[in-house]
Structures are given as C-alpha cells and as structure tokens.
Write a protein that holds these residues in place. Structure first.
Motif: not given
Length: 225
Positions: A5-6, A210-214, A3
């Motif tokens: 990374a955003k 959750s994966h965007d909060r960092q 994937s």
C-alpha cells in the motif's frame, strides 16, 4: 504477490531560478526551511519536506528543487536525441563549472523519479508571452509526462473573485495549449490563503490515480482539522 500500500504522495515544486520556490515552500510548511536569497541557484539540491501526515504515518511530501537555468541551451544540446529525458539525466555536468545545467538535471531527475504531481511556479507580475524561459521549461516537463499544476506567485493578498479571474485568465489562456498542464491557480509565496491552499489540494487529489485518491483524501482531512 501482494502489492504494498502506498503511504506517500509526492509533489515536486519547480520553477525558473529565483522565482520563489523556497519561499513558497516555507509558506506551505509554516516554518523556515532552506536558503532564500535574491540571486540565481540558491537551492542546489533536491530537498524533501513533510507537508501533511496522518496518525499512521501517511504523508504528503514536498520536494524543493534547484531552479531551472536558461533551458534553451539544454534543449539545443538534446536535439536529435531519441529519448531526451534519458539523455539529460545521464549527462555528466560539473556541479561547479556548469552549475546551471547541473541544477536543471537535478530538478528533472526529481520530477522523473519522485513526483506524483508537479507544481510549476511562475511570476504572475510578468506577461506570460514575455517570459521567454517558460516554453523551454515546459518542453522538458512535457517529455517527462507528469501532470502539472501551474502556481501564480506574486499575486499579492487574496482578491475578490472578479479581480482574481482577471489576473489568472491570461495565464490560463497561455497554458491551455499544453495538455499536461491540468490547472492554473494563484498561490502567493508571501500571503497565505487557506482557500487557495484548499483548491490546490483538491486539484492534486483529482489528478491522482483512483487508488491514491483515498490516501490524499485522508491527508486533506488532516489539513482541514
């Protein structure tokens, strides 16, 4: 398959026409952008701006969108549609002959295609129940299904906690019936307040997967420095 990374968090700033979106965007960006005038439909296209950026190019993007017209007309046109949002984004509205509907379509397209979180601006000098444009606009937002934060404009300079709660409570009570509205905060377009901005960014972070909060946490750190 790996994937990708955003690297961006996108906010769509929307409201009824002539509520003050572009003025608020100028305040958040700390620079003059777009056109500002006391008339309807000044902003005609979705415009993207960078609010925060890390050293490695990660960014918080703010979309300034055309204002909603009288959405009751649009809702009437969508009655009976199996998928109202698909219907509105595929309708053909003439930009010059039916500018209000065209502007609404551009805003809906932006929220649907770009937004991680929607910032919905309202005029806090009005009584919530008397602002007849809000319910039809919320119907459109509910169909799209993105999390919404309501921002109260024209609240004036920052106030003490008691006065702030008194001002915000009628709006919180009004929006409590809408489950997709995840926060109601004061953020005046003319009176910048670091505390209010910080609360907004914290709320945005809490609404992200959750994966965007960092990523949002790293951007928030940029804002704090």
């Amino acid at each position: 398959m790996m994937s990708v990374a955003k690297t961006q968090i996108a906010l769509s700033l929307i409201s009824h026409t002539n509520i003050g979106k572009t003025t608020l965007a100028r305040t958040l960006l700390r620079k003059d952008i777009g056109l500002v005038a006391d008339r309807a439909h000044v902003t005609l296209e979705n415009q993207k701006y960078t609010v925060l950026e890390t050293d490695i190019g990660e960014s918080l993007q703010l979309w300034d969108t055309p204002g909603f017209p009288n959405c009751q007309k649009i809702l009437s046109r969508l009655q009976g549609a199996k998928n109202p949002i698909v219907r509105i984004v595929t309708e053909v509205w003439d930009r010059f002959r039916d500018r209000p509907s065209w502007c609404a379509q551009q805003a809906v397209l932006n929220v649907q295609q770009e937004a991680d979180v929607v910032l919905y601006l309202v005029n806090a000098t009005e009584e919530p129940s008397m602002a007849g444009y809000i319910a039809p606009e919320l119907q459109l937002l509910e169909w799209i299904g993105k999390p919404v934060i309501v921002l109260l404009n024209q609240t004036g300079p920052p106030k003490d906690r008691t006065e702030q709660q008194r001002l915000e409570q009628p709006w919180k009570d009004y929006f409590a019936r809408y489950g997709f509205v995840r926060g109601v905060h004061s953020l005046d377009a003319f009176s910048r307040c670091w505390v209010q901005e910080g609360i907004l960014f914290e709320t945005i972070q809490s609404l992200l997967p959750s994966h965007d909060r960092q990523l949002m946490n790293r951007l928030f750190t940029v804002w704090q420095t």
